[in-house]
Each structure stands twice: as C-alpha cells, then as structure tokens.
Motif scaffolding. Structure first.
Motif, PDB file in Angstrom:
ATOM      1  N   PRO A 212     -12.872  13.325 -17.090  1.00 29.76           N
ATOM      2  CA  PRO A 212     -13.987  13.625 -16.181  1.00 29.76           C
ATOM      3  C   PRO A 212     -15.138  12.636 -16.393  1.00 29.76           C
ATOM      4  CG  PRO A 212     -13.308  15.576 -17.444  1.00 29.76           C
ATOM      5  CD  PRO A 212     -12.683  14.379 -18.096  1.00 29.76           C
TER       6      PRO A 212
ATOM      7  N   LEU B  87     -23.813  17.740 -15.481  1.00 31.66           N
ATOM      8  CA  LEU B  87     -22.505  18.328 -15.206  1.00 31.66           C
ATOM      9  C   LEU B  87     -21.615  17.264 -14.577  1.00 31.66           C
ATOM     10  CD1 LEU B  87     -20.788  20.968 -15.031  1.00 31.66           C
ATOM     11  CD2 LEU B  87     -21.791  21.321 -12.766  1.00 31.66           C
TER      12      LEU B  87
ATOM     13  N   ARG C 208     -17.708  16.172 -12.910  1.00 30.87           N
ATOM     14  CA  ARG C 208     -16.560  16.746 -12.204  1.00 30.87           C
ATOM     15  C   ARG C 208     -15.368  16.920 -13.141  1.00 30.87           C
ATOM     16  NH1 ARG C 208     -16.063  12.893  -7.037  1.00 30.87           N
ATOM     17  NH2 ARG C 208     -18.258  12.344  -7.117  1.00 30.87           N
ATOM     18  N   GLY C 209     -14.816  18.132 -13.171  1.00 30.17           N
ATOM     19  CA  GLY C 209     -13.687  18.413 -14.046  1.00 30.17           C
ATOM     20  C   GLY C 209     -14.097  18.990 -15.387  1.00 30.17           C
ATOM     21  N   GLN C 210     -15.409  19.156 -15.594  1.00 27.87           N
ATOM     22  CA  GLN C 210     -15.924  19.689 -16.860  1.00 27.87           C
ATOM     23  C   GLN C 210     -15.964  21.210 -16.822  1.00 27.87           C
ATOM     24  OE1 GLN C 210     -19.852  18.217 -17.739  1.00 27.87           O
ATOM     25  NE2 GLN C 210     -19.882  19.003 -19.827  1.00 27.87           N
ATOM     26  N   LYS C 211     -16.025  21.832 -17.995  1.00 25.10           N
ATOM     27  CA  LYS C 211     -16.300  23.262 -18.115  1.00 25.10           C
ATOM     28  C   LYS C 211     -17.572  23.403 -18.946  1.00 25.10           C
ATOM     29  CE  LYS C 211     -12.329  23.173 -21.255  1.00 25.10           C
ATOM     30  NZ  LYS C 211     -11.917  21.806 -20.870  1.00 25.10           N
TER      31      LYS C 211
ATOM     32  N   HIS D 160     -13.543  18.991  -4.008  1.00 26.92           N
ATOM     33  CA  HIS D 160     -14.171  19.083  -5.320  1.00 26.92           C
ATOM     34  C   HIS D 160     -14.705  20.511  -5.424  1.00 26.92           C
ATOM     35  CE1 HIS D 160     -13.665  14.945  -6.300  1.00 26.92           C
ATOM     36  NE2 HIS D 160     -14.311  14.542  -5.222  1.00 26.92           N
TER      37      HIS D 160
ATOM     38  N   LEU E  37     -16.349  23.770  -7.423  1.00 22.29           N
ATOM     39  CA  LEU E  37     -17.155  24.278  -8.530  1.00 22.29           C
ATOM     40  C   LEU E  37     -16.891  25.776  -8.629  1.00 22.29           C
ATOM     41  CD1 LEU E  37     -19.374  23.951 -10.689  1.00 22.29           C
ATOM     42  CD2 LEU E  37     -21.056  24.384  -8.895  1.00 22.29           C
TER      43      LEU E  37
ATOM     44  N   ALA F  42      -9.823  24.048 -15.789  1.00 16.15           N
ATOM     45  CA  ALA F  42     -10.725  23.046 -15.205  1.00 16.15           C
ATOM     46  C   ALA F  42     -10.148  21.665 -15.454  1.00 16.15           C
ATOM     47  CB  ALA F  42     -12.111  23.155 -15.827  1.00 16.15           C
TER      48      ALA F  42
ATOM     49  N   SER G 191     -10.971  18.089  -7.715  1.00 17.15           N
ATOM     50  CA  SER G 191     -11.273  18.428  -9.115  1.00 17.15           C
ATOM     51  C   SER G 191     -11.693  19.889  -9.190  1.00 17.15           C
ATOM     52  CB  SER G 191     -12.410  17.546  -9.644  1.00 17.15           C
ATOM     53  OG  SER G 191     -13.590  17.740  -8.871  1.00 17.15           O
TER      54      SER G 191
ATOM     55  N   THR H  94     -14.202  22.163 -11.458  1.00 14.30           N
ATOM     56  CA  THR H  94     -15.276  22.181 -12.450  1.00 14.30           C
ATOM     57  C   THR H  94     -15.683  23.634 -12.660  1.00 14.30           C
ATOM     58  OG1 THR H  94     -16.039  20.062 -11.575  1.00 14.30           O
ATOM     59  CG2 THR H  94     -17.550  21.261 -13.014  1.00 14.30           C
TER      60      THR H  94
END
Length: 472
Positions: free
Chosen positions: A122, A139, A141-144, A247, A249, A293, A302, A304
């Motif tokens: 990410p 933050l 993209r693809g993060q937790k 994308h 969230l 995620a 992605s 997130t």
C-alpha cells in the motif's frame, strides 16, 4: 434434506441438536418453530452425534418441537454493484424498502486470504479531509488503521465525517472516466437506535449514501448477528474492489461490541476463557477480519479498513485495543482532554501512528514537503506538551522566549490545525499550508527537521512579530 426434531439443550444464543450423520462446520441451518416462523443459524461446533448451532435471530421461543434443517452450505452474501446506496440489517437483508436485490453472484462471507505473494504494497494516499489524519497520520490505500476511542467520545461523528469526505486524488482530478471509483462500506455493530438514526440522517442529508453500502446491527439485535455483520461488509467490499475496481473504504464501528459478542458466545459454549474473559482465539478471529484489507497485483481496486473501537475504561492495554494494535498498521487516538476543550475532532496526534504513512506521502503522492513538515510539527508540538508540565511548576515567566513560542505553537496547533469541526473538509494542500503558517511562528534555526530549500520556499515571517516591530 433431513429434518431433525432432536433439540436437547438451549443455552443463550446456542441450540444443541442430536444428529445421526456428520454436519459441516459453519453450515447454515434453518429452524422452523411450531408456529411456522423460520430462523437461521450457523453450525458452531460439530461432533459425531450432536451439533451446536448459533441462532442469528435469538433463541427466544424455540422449544423441543422445533424442526432443524441443515442446508449443506456455508453462509453467502449476494453481491452486485447495485448494492451501492442500499441499507441492510446485520444479516444482509435489505431494510430500506428498496427493490429486491438481484445478485451477480453469491460469495462465502468467510472470504479467502489474499496470497502474500500477490499482495501489492500500500503506497497511495487517501484524503479524508481531516488535517490530523491527512497531515500527521496519513491513511494509505490498502491499509488497516483503527481509531482508538472511549465511551462518550465523538468517534461516530469522525466516522461520518470520513465517510462523507474521503476521496482518492485520482478521482478528484477526473482526468479520465476509466479511473477507479470510490465507495464506502459502513458496518455498524451493536449501536443504539438513536445512533442508527443519526447515521442514516447524515448519509441521506449529505448524499453520501449514493456511494455507500450500510450494514446495521442494532444493540437489541442478537449478539450472534454481530459476528457476521463485519464479514458481510468485507465480502461486499472485496467484490466491489477486486471485481468492479472500486477503491473501497470499510468503516467498522464498534469492534468492542463485536468482541463482547465473541465473549458471550464463548461463555455459552463453556469455553476456557482467556484474558479478562475473552476467548483465547480472539486474536485469530480479529486477524481474519483485519487481514482482509489490502491490494492485489494486477487489480485496480483496493480495500482499506478503518475499524473503530471504544477502549473499556480508557485502557489501551485492554485485550481489544491491544490485539488490534498488534494486527493493524497504526492507530488514531481520540482524546478525552481535547474533547473537553471543545476541539473537534479531538485527535491526539502524539500517540497516534500510521505505520505506512512514509510510503504514501511525498512528491507525486501528496507534496514534496509533507514528510518534513509532519516531522517538524510533531517535534514542536511534543516540545510544547513537555513545557506545559514545566509551566505548572515554574510559571511562564521563568521560560525562555523560544520556550514560550513552543507553548503558543502547541495551543495554536490544537485550536487551528486539529480543530476544524465536523463539516469542514480540507485538502492536503490546505493542511500543509496551515502547517507552514504554524511553523512560521518559530525562528528559522529551530526548524532543524526541514530541508533548507523547503524553508526558503515556504517559510513566511511571523506577521505578528513584524507588526510589533513596526509599532516599536
């Protein structure tokens, strides 16, 4: 399909049934009551001669005359792009009075783990419009990235603000119609009817519902239902991200209610408890959710995650925030003192952390000066915080001129940078320019974490100081 009328025991949300053949773990079950009502459940434990079933709608009214049918399949979520704009209950049934959902496919809610080899790292920025997150704990993209809150704090307001404001920069630029779109999946677990009404009013008033899918599990719904709500939400998110190139969230609130449901089910099964009565497998269970995620190589979309949890007793060593912190990539702290001062959103940036931030900011992603500005603000604010403790002992008169400037910086940082209200969306440029305004309170030689070229380009002399000199 065999039908059993061999219920032997009912314990809390669990029903125990004698069987004469093996039944698959996690299989979906239909229980027909004597008055004709049908309830759904899931096999939680399977032995050679009995099964334990967790009933989604609760066990009240079920007796030994009820019929049990095992459907031979696990729970599946009907998914389609048309889910956007819809509101579901905690079991995935529409509750918005809209048309029946015609699914493109039905997906297993447990999901499939992303192959580590196929994961893409990410490193692309998501703009939430909240300066304390975008500027200081970005933050990606693809993060937790969980939000650690506590009882009575406005974490729901922050969740709504992010759901309303969040964008991906490529979507904003609108260079082409082929770019990935942005969607929000909102999974609420164990919230009150009042909170649910606030959420829905805000979604409808701001138009955010058009790009959202909402799953609502209320406080008076069965605890068992709470364990499947996040899985339904994540299954929907994976479909939109990896099949339709969105994308996505995913905002999950409140993970504490989810963990309490795990504890309740564990107690009903008479399992040996772990820390503070929570099941020993809670770490694994949470990881199964959080690790959904990510980004996949070759796919545009992605997933997130922004899970929200309330720390019991404001204690971040409690098993829920403790285990969440181990699995996720940082945390955002909601602070009680800042909230009591009227600062909204009351995010304390010092204990907050985004472990993937460094890879998601900089030239070509946010701005070339982002990392240096963030580091310098952290250093100056931390210095101001330390001096606040010292002032309580020796008073401001005993401090140097520079120390007094650090104190003023800490006050202005909270009042102007962190405090922005719940209806203001700031772009990353506005956030960084605001950061430069604050840093310009300090002398240039105190900005030891910023490249000199950036200081020359962005530093502006403190106008108040110039005014004082002119009057003198």
């Amino acid at each position: 399909m065999k039908e059993y009328q061999t219920i032997t025991e009912i314990s809390g949300p669990l029903v125990f049934v004698e069987t004469d053949e093996p039944v698959g773990y996690d299989d979906i079950v239909e229980i027909e009551l004597s008055d004709g009502e049908t309830r759904r459940g899931q096999v939680l434990e399977s032995a050679s001669d009995y099964v334990a079933i967790q009933v989604f709608e609760g066990t009240e009214g079920i007796d030994r005359d009820a019929s049990v049918r095992f459907l031979g399949e696990t729970m599946k979520m009907p998914v389609t792009e048309d889910l956007l704009g819809r509101v579901m209950d905690g079991t995935g049934q529409p509750i918005d009075g809209g048309p029946e959902i015609v699914p493109d496919e039905r997906r297993d809610i447990v999901g499939e783990a992303i192959n580590p080899y196929s994961r893409e790292y990410p490193e692309e920025f998501i703009q939430t419009g909240v300066s304390a997150i975008d500027g200081m704990n970005t933050l990606v993209r693809g993060q937790k990235l969980p939000i650690f809150s506590a009882s009575g704090l406005p974490h729901n307001d922050l969740a709504l603000q992010i759901a309303r404001q969040a964008t991906v920069p490529e979507e904003e630029e609108g260079d082409d119609d082929e770019g990935s779109e942005f969607a929000v999946i909102f999974g609420a677990m164990g919230i009150t009817a009042e909170e649910a009404n606030e959420f829905m009013d805000d979604f409808e008033r701001t138009g955010a519902l058009e790009r959202s899918v909402v799953f609502m599990n209320l406080a008076d719904d069965p605890a068992v239902e709470r364990t499947i709500t996040p899985r339904l939400a994540l299954t929907t998110a994976e479909y939109l991200a990896f099949e339709k190139d969105y994308h996505v969230l995913v905002i999950l609130t409140d993970m504490t209610n989810y963990c309490e449901a795990l504890r309740e089910i564990g107690a009903a099964r008479e399992e040996v408890p772990g820390r503070r009565g929570y099941p020993g497998y809670m770490y694994t269970d949470l990881a199964q959710l959080y690790e959904r995620a990510g980004r996949i190589e070759g796919r545009e979309g992605s997933v997130t995650q922004l899970p929200i949890l309330t720390m019991p007793g404001d204690d971040d060593t409690h098993p829920i925030p403790d285990l969440t912190g181990y699995i996720t990539e940082g945390q955002i702290y909601i602070d009680r003192d800042l909230n009591s001062q009227g600062i909204q959103p009351p995010i304390n940036v010092l204990p907050s952390l985004s472990r993937l931030m460094d890879d998601g900011i900089g030239e070509g992603l946010t701005r070339a000066d982002h990392a240096d500005v963030k580091d310098q603000i952290f250093a100056a604010y931390a210095e101001g915080e330390d001096l606040r403790d010292l002032v309580n002992i020796v008073g401001r008169e005993a401090l140097s001129e520079l120390d007094n400037k650090y104190l003023d910086f800490a006050d202005r940082f909270e009042e102007e940078f962190v405090d922005q209200g719940t209806d203001t969306a700031r772009s990353i440029d506005e956030t960084l320019e605001l950061g430069w305004d604050l840093l310009s309170m300090l002398p240039k030689d105190a900005l030891n974490r910023i490249d000199e070229d950036l200081i020359e380009e962005h530093y502006r002399e403190d106008e108040t100081a110039e005014t004082v000199e002119a009057e003198a």
